[in-house]
Motif scaffolding. Sequence first.
Motif, short mmCIF file in Angstrom:
data_model
loop_
_atom_site.label_atom_id
_atom_site.label_comp_id
_atom_site.label_asym_id
_atom_site.label_seq_id
_atom_site.Cartn_x
_atom_site.Cartn_y
_atom_site.Cartn_z
N GLU A 285 50.71 61.73 56.12
CA GLU A 285 51.00 60.34 57.03
C GLU A 285 50.13 58.79 56.79
OE1 GLU A 285 49.32 62.17 60.68
OE2 GLU A 285 49.97 64.20 60.30
N ASN A 286 49.52 58.96 55.72
CA ASN A 286 48.82 57.34 56.43
C ASN A 286 49.55 57.19 54.58
OD1 ASN A 286 47.08 56.73 58.58
ND2 ASN A 286 46.86 58.40 58.30
N PRO A 287 50.35 56.61 54.13
CA PRO A 287 51.12 56.00 52.03
C PRO A 287 50.26 54.74 52.86
CG PRO A 287 52.64 56.23 54.18
CD PRO A 287 51.79 56.81 55.35
N PRO A 288 49.82 54.46 50.96
CA PRO A 288 50.01 52.53 51.71
C PRO A 288 51.06 52.32 51.16
CG PRO A 288 49.73 54.28 48.82
CD PRO A 288 49.75 55.25 49.82
N GLY A 289 50.88 50.85 51.56
CA GLY A 289 51.70 49.53 51.81
C GLY A 289 52.69 49.99 50.16
N ALA A 290 53.77 48.92 49.67
CA ALA A 290 54.71 48.45 49.10
C ALA A 290 54.95 47.25 48.01
CB ALA A 290 55.31 49.65 48.34
N ILE A 291 54.46 46.13 49.88
CA ILE A 291 54.65 44.98 48.97
C ILE A 291 53.62 44.45 48.64
CG2 ILE A 291 55.29 43.00 50.38
CD1 ILE A 291 57.39 44.53 51.22
N SER A 292 53.77 43.71 47.53
CA SER A 292 53.00 43.38 46.78
C SER A 292 53.62 41.83 45.88
CB SER A 292 52.48 44.26 45.65
OG SER A 292 51.26 43.43 45.53
N PHE A 293 53.12 41.18 44.97
CA PHE A 293 52.86 39.71 44.32
C PHE A 293 53.18 39.58 43.24
CE2 PHE A 293 52.75 39.51 49.45
CZ PHE A 293 54.37 39.36 50.37
N VAL A 294 53.61 38.27 42.96
CA VAL A 294 52.79 37.26 41.62
C VAL A 294 52.30 36.28 42.10
CG1 VAL A 294 53.95 39.11 39.84
CG2 VAL A 294 54.87 37.12 40.65
N GLU A 295 51.64 35.59 41.38
CA GLU A 295 51.05 34.42 41.84
C GLU A 295 50.61 33.59 40.59
OE1 GLU A 295 50.52 33.63 45.35
OE2 GLU A 295 48.70 31.85 44.40
N THR A 296 51.46 32.20 40.32
CA THR A 296 51.21 31.24 39.15
C THR A 296 50.77 30.49 39.83
OG1 THR A 296 53.85 30.89 40.39
CG2 THR A 296 53.93 32.07 38.26
N ILE A 297 49.75 29.78 39.16
CA ILE A 297 49.01 28.88 39.35
C ILE A 297 49.15 27.56 38.04
CG2 ILE A 297 47.08 27.75 39.90
CD1 ILE A 297 45.88 30.54 40.58
N PHE A 298 49.56 26.28 38.65
CA PHE A 298 50.28 25.81 37.30
C PHE A 298 49.70 23.81 37.77
CE2 PHE A 298 53.95 27.86 38.54
CZ PHE A 298 54.16 28.25 36.29
N SER A 299 48.39 23.55 36.49
CA SER A 299 47.71 22.81 36.90
C SER A 299 48.81 21.52 36.22
CB SER A 299 46.63 22.95 35.63
OG SER A 299 45.84 24.23 36.11
N LEU A 300 48.89 19.66 36.46
CA LEU A 300 49.56 18.87 36.04
C LEU A 300 48.30 18.44 36.38
CD1 LEU A 300 51.29 19.87 38.97
CD2 LEU A 300 52.10 20.90 37.50
N SER A 418 41.24 47.04 44.50
CA SER A 418 41.38 48.61 44.53
C SER A 418 42.16 48.72 45.72
CB SER A 418 40.02 49.64 45.09
OG SER A 418 39.01 49.12 44.19
N HIS A 419 43.39 47.55 45.65
CA HIS A 419 44.46 48.67 46.95
C HIS A 419 45.05 48.95 46.10
CE1 HIS A 419 42.64 46.07 50.71
NE2 HIS A 419 42.44 46.07 49.90
N LEU A 420 45.81 50.02 46.27
CA LEU A 420 46.95 50.79 46.12
C LEU A 420 48.17 49.75 45.72
CD1 LEU A 420 46.19 54.43 47.48
CD2 LEU A 420 45.70 54.11 45.27
N ASN A 421 49.15 50.42 44.90
CA ASN A 421 50.10 49.23 44.81
C ASN A 421 49.69 48.07 44.70
OD1 ASN A 421 51.62 51.92 44.23
ND2 ASN A 421 51.76 51.71 46.81
N GLY A 422 48.78 47.54 44.51
CA GLY A 422 48.40 46.16 44.97
C GLY A 422 48.89 45.59 46.13
N ALA A 423 49.21 46.46 47.30
CA ALA A 423 49.91 45.76 48.48
C ALA A 423 49.03 45.10 49.08
CB ALA A 423 50.02 47.12 48.89
N VAL A 424 49.65 43.99 49.00
CA VAL A 424 48.62 42.65 50.00
C VAL A 424 47.98 43.04 51.98
CG1 VAL A 424 48.60 40.12 49.94
CG2 VAL A 424 49.03 40.76 47.92
N TYR A 425 49.40 43.54 51.67
CA TYR A 425 49.38 43.42 53.58
C TYR A 425 49.07 44.64 53.78
CZ TYR A 425 50.55 38.03 53.24
OH TYR A 425 50.42 37.29 52.82
N GLY A 426 48.34 45.43 52.60
CA GLY A 426 48.38 48.01 53.19
C GLY A 426 49.03 47.77 54.11
N ALA A 427 49.38 48.55 54.29
CA ALA A 427 49.55 50.22 54.54
C ALA A 427 50.54 49.39 55.86
CB ALA A 427 49.20 51.28 55.26
N PRO A 428 52.01 50.13 55.71
CA PRO A 428 52.69 50.24 57.06
C PRO A 428 52.18 50.77 57.81
CG PRO A 428 53.58 52.15 55.41
CD PRO A 428 52.26 51.55 55.57
#
Length: 470
Positions: A285-300, A418-428
């Motif tokens: 009843e409490n599945p993990p979230g599935a929304i994740s991101f990549v983050e790129t950081i450019f130094s200029l 340790s967030h499953l799926n790399g889910a940044v905003y957690g479970a739905p």
Amino acid sequence: MRLQNRLNAVVYDTVIIGAGLSGLAAGIRLAYYEKKVCVVEKHYTIGGLNSFYRLRKRDHDVGLHAVTNYAAPGTKTGPLSKLLRQLRLRWEDFALCPQIESSVVFPGHTLRFNNEFEFFRSQVEQEFPSQKDGFNRLVERINSHDELHLTNETASARAVLNETLSDQVLIDMLFCPLMFYGSPTPHDMDFSQFVIMFKSIFEEGFARPARGVRLIMKNLVNHFRKLGGELRLKSGVQKILSENGHATGVLLDNGDVIEAKNVLSSAGIAETLRLSDCPAPLQAENPPGAISFVETIFSLDCQPADLGHRQTIVFYNDADPFHYEPPTDPCDLRSGIVCSPNNFQYGEGDEIEEGRIRITALADPKYWEPLSDDAYYPAKDDWCARIAAAAVKHIPDFRKHVVDTDMFTPRTITKFTSHLNGAVYGAPKKVRDGRTHLDNLFICGTDQGFLGIIGSMLSGISMANLHLLK
Ligand SMILES: Cc1cc2nc3c(=O)[nH]c(=O)nc-3n(C[C@H](O)[C@H](O)[C@H](O)COP(=O)(O)OP(=O)(O)OC[C@H]3O[C@@H](n4cnc5c(N)ncnc54)[C@H](O)[C@@H]3O)c2cc1C
């Protein structure tokens, strides 16, 4: 269980799983009231999703674009002043510098905003004149909603917006930053979550400490320790121990047992249920979230402003309609966030010397997590270049000025938090009252439902006040 490692027979009032923002805020609150509290953290450093690191002599933040909920020093109301009061911290402990200006950029429309809400209202009226009355009705509805009430029923924000606005582009433009900064669900948000994010981004606004999130994290830890709290790093919890529906402590990865009268977990609801041998149907009843991101950081080799880029954050979208969902490709190139940490109103001498551009894009954890190292690093290089190419349709082309690049993916997020799926905003499905199947095991942080930098600290405070300081 290896009882030989039972630690000096100390019984803590509360053991807190996770030294992210919510765990540390809860810890401070409990330590202030002289509770014996221990925060255990799996990683070798503090911060969780909002940590910091040094790479090739450069300091980077993991999860800081901007602190939301900005209020000027001395303000008496609002989430930020409440937070500082509850934690007995000073405004200087966060040293926030306000944003310059941000924007939401869609095909044919741009909405600019800063930390003055009336400016944003005028932008909506200018870009969408036919929506003026509907937008004002929506704002009234938002301002009369008690988004923090722990018994709020889940409701569709899209349904509410469709009742008040008729222009789908405006609706999507309002959703875009709020989803990118806090939605665990695709396409739609819970209305209370929408209200939290609307107030924190459009009504209160963005700011940043000149030295990044280090300052906030280090002040939190020092304060916690001075109040007598204990912090154990490299102390992953492998199991939450329980007897007859009651948590008795935690078993660490190294075999140590920490006994406690209460356990507060910021690890996530699905993750916490797994640690506590919870019955399978409840886990389902409490599945993990599935929304994740990549983050790129450019130094200029120059400041973004030298290239003509003065905006703090740009939320861009090229698709019609806007899509917020786990992408079918490794990354979604149709939309993203460009943040420049240089573009805040820093005091003299506080400016960041090196130029930085950070770009965030939705990413598919199912692609990134199983990759072998041989495939992972080339994939990162490839998608990093594609993301930059997509973003420069909306900001000046900075690519010739890049002197260093870093990128993290859902795989990195899972590894370090340790967030499953790399889910940044957690479970739905959030657990607003923080309760679980064990009568003294509680949830705080992302999966309690208040998220982001300020939200997760307020979550730790609320759960400590509600369950552990009675
Ligand atoms: C790329 C990125 C950009 C972001 N940008 C912003 C932004 O600009 N503004 C904003 O407000 N928010 C932003 N956020 C979100 C914000 O960082 C989070 O909402 C917030 O930090 C969540 O804090 P938390 O305490 O709930 O969870 P976490 O930070 O995830 O803390 C949980 C902790 O528990 C630990 N843990 C997990 N399992 C165990 C275990 N078994 N044993 C011991 N410890 C364990 C983890 O290691 C972690 O340290 C961003 C996040 C990311 C990833």
